[in-house]
Design an enzyme around this catalytic site. Structure first.
Site, short mmCIF file in Angstrom:
data_model
loop_
_atom_site.label_atom_id
_atom_site.label_comp_id
_atom_site.label_asym_id
_atom_site.label_seq_id
_atom_site.Cartn_x
_atom_site.Cartn_y
_atom_site.Cartn_z
N LYS A 14 0.84 -1.21 0.00
CA LYS A 14 0.00 0.00 0.00
C LYS A 14 0.86 1.25 0.00
O LYS A 14 0.56 2.21 -0.70
CB LYS A 14 -0.90 0.04 1.25
CG LYS A 14 -1.96 -1.02 1.30
CD LYS A 14 -2.98 -0.71 2.40
CE LYS A 14 -2.37 -0.59 3.79
NZ LYS A 14 -1.98 -1.87 4.39
N ARG A 90 -9.60 0.08 9.77
CA ARG A 90 -9.09 -1.28 9.89
C ARG A 90 -10.10 -2.20 10.57
O ARG A 90 -9.85 -3.39 10.68
CB ARG A 90 -7.82 -1.25 10.72
CG ARG A 90 -6.55 -1.60 9.97
CD ARG A 90 -5.45 -1.56 10.99
NE ARG A 90 -4.20 -2.08 10.59
CZ ARG A 90 -3.23 -1.39 9.99
NH1 ARG A 90 -3.43 -0.15 9.63
NH2 ARG A 90 -2.07 -1.96 9.74
N ARG A 129 12.11 -6.37 4.03
CA ARG A 129 11.86 -4.93 3.82
C ARG A 129 12.77 -4.06 4.69
O ARG A 129 12.97 -4.33 5.86
CB ARG A 129 10.40 -4.62 4.17
CG ARG A 129 10.08 -3.13 4.13
CD ARG A 129 8.62 -2.88 3.89
NE ARG A 129 7.80 -3.23 5.03
CZ ARG A 129 6.48 -3.05 5.08
NH1 ARG A 129 5.86 -2.51 4.05
NH2 ARG A 129 5.80 -3.38 6.14
N ARG A 164 11.82 -2.29 10.27
CA ARG A 164 10.78 -2.01 11.24
C ARG A 164 10.70 -3.13 12.25
O ARG A 164 10.78 -4.30 11.90
CB ARG A 164 9.43 -1.83 10.53
CG ARG A 164 9.17 -0.39 10.15
CD ARG A 164 7.98 -0.23 9.27
NE ARG A 164 6.85 -1.03 9.70
CZ ARG A 164 5.65 -1.00 9.10
NH1 ARG A 164 5.47 -0.20 8.07
NH2 ARG A 164 4.66 -1.75 9.53
N ARG A 175 -0.10 -10.17 12.33
CA ARG A 175 -0.77 -9.07 11.62
C ARG A 175 -1.67 -9.61 10.51
O ARG A 175 -2.73 -9.06 10.25
CB ARG A 175 0.26 -8.11 11.04
CG ARG A 175 0.65 -7.01 12.01
CD ARG A 175 2.05 -6.55 11.80
NE ARG A 175 2.24 -5.75 10.60
CZ ARG A 175 3.42 -5.60 9.99
NH1 ARG A 175 4.50 -6.20 10.43
NH2 ARG A 175 3.51 -4.84 8.94
P1 ADP Z 1 1.40 -1.78 7.59
O1 ADP Z 1 1.96 -0.66 6.77
O2 ADP Z 1 2.33 -2.91 7.79
O3 ADP Z 1 0.01 -2.15 7.21
P2 ADP Z 1 0.83 0.23 9.52
O4 ADP Z 1 2.01 1.11 9.47
O5 ADP Z 1 -0.39 0.65 8.79
O6 ADP Z 1 1.27 -1.22 9.07
O7 ADP Z 1 0.40 -0.03 11.04
C1 ADP Z 1 1.32 -0.53 11.97
C2 ADP Z 1 0.61 -0.84 13.26
O8 ADP Z 1 -0.04 0.34 13.75
C3 ADP Z 1 -0.52 -1.86 13.15
O9 ADP Z 1 -0.05 -3.18 13.24
C4 ADP Z 1 -1.42 -1.47 14.32
O10 ADP Z 1 -0.90 -1.95 15.54
C5 ADP Z 1 -1.30 0.04 14.33
N1 ADP Z 1 -2.36 0.69 13.53
C6 ADP Z 1 -2.21 1.45 12.42
N2 ADP Z 1 -3.40 1.88 11.95
C7 ADP Z 1 -4.34 1.37 12.78
C8 ADP Z 1 -5.76 1.42 12.82
N3 ADP Z 1 -6.48 2.10 11.90
N4 ADP Z 1 -6.40 0.76 13.84
C9 ADP Z 1 -5.72 0.09 14.77
N5 ADP Z 1 -4.38 -0.03 14.79
C10 ADP Z 1 -3.68 0.61 13.81
#
Ligand code: ADP
Ligand code: ZN
Length: 218
Positions: A14, A90, A129, A164, A175
């Site tokens: 994404k 989410r 990554r 990360r 996840r």
């Molecule tokens: P990725 O890019 O791997 O999808 P993100 O950077 O979006 O991961 O998110 C990393 C972490 O931040 C998630 O695993 C979660 O713990 C938290 N997080 C991010 N956005 C949300 C959300 N909308 N609701 C709940 N937790 C979130």
């Protein structure tokens, strides 16, 4: 106005799509993950509350992210050309809260891009990554397909690359489980309004970009 949501499992790519969309459509890229990580780095109260959940690959509680997202949407830049939401909503509760916010402001989402990538591919990508630590760059590399020219250094800006903390096998598996149970139902949620375009992530980034572009221009 272009108000977009991009859905996809963590590690589906994404972030790479968001980079060109935010540039071409001139809309702010709103990543709740980035905002939460910044709060952790700054040692805010929100960051302290969120950290343990994030390190374990669990979702941060809805009420925390919903408030954060609404505050972000209230900022002036979101009222210019629209916005691109990445990593939010989410959960169905978050989607409902977003709908309430948008309809209270007399606006709505134009399109939801659903980026589909098999779990095995996501796992392999995630553990390889690396991300540029420079907050103005954030370039993403992959040691398997797209390594930096010099190990550990960003080609673009010369800053250090880091892995990360949540990009390890156990956390990624968790996840993915969380994604399938909590976030995947949103595809059906938005499908009812006919706004979802599903794009299958391709091996080459340019190919995925072309497919997403086609969907956005439809
Ligand atoms: P990725 O890019 O791997 O999808 P993100 O950077 O979006 O991961 O998110 C990393 C972490 O931040 C998630 O695993 C979660 O713990 C938290 N997080 C991010 N956005 C949300 C959300 N909308 N609701 C709940 N937790 C979130
Ligand atoms: Zn860089």
């Amino acid at each position: 106005m272009t108000r977009l949501i991009i859905l996809g499992a963590p590690g589906s790519g994404k972030g790479s799509q968001c980079k060109w969309i935010t540039r071409d459509y001139n809309v702010p890229h709103i990543s709740t993950g980035d905002i939460l990580r910044k709060n952790i780095a700054d040692g805010t109260e929100l960051g302290m509350k969120a950290k343990a959940y994030m390190d374990n690959g669990e979702l941060v509680p809805d009420e925390l992210v919903i408030d954060l997202l609404k505050a972000r949407l209230d900022e002036a830049d979101c009222k210019e050309n629209g916005f691109l939401l990445d990593g939010f909503p989410r959960t169905v509760a978050q989607a409902q809260a977003l709908d309430e916010y948008l309809s209270a402001h007399g606006i709505g989402i134009d399109k939801v891009i659903n980026l589909e990538v098999p779990d095995e591919e996501i796992m392999s990508r995630a553990v390889n990554r690396r991300t540029c630590e420079n907050p103005d760059c954030k370039e993403i590399y992959n040691l398997r397909d797209n390594p930096p020219k010099v190990e550990g250094i960003c080609d673009k800006c010369g800053s250090k690359l880091f892995q990360r903390k949540d990009d390890n096998e156990e956390t990624v598996a968790n996840r993915l489980r969380v994604y399938h149970s909590q976030t995947e139902p949103l595809i059906a949620y938005y499908d009812e309004s006919g706004k979802v375009s599903t794009v299958v992530g391709q091996e080459r980034l340019e190919d995925t970009i072309a497919l997403v572009k086609f969907e956005l221009e439809k």
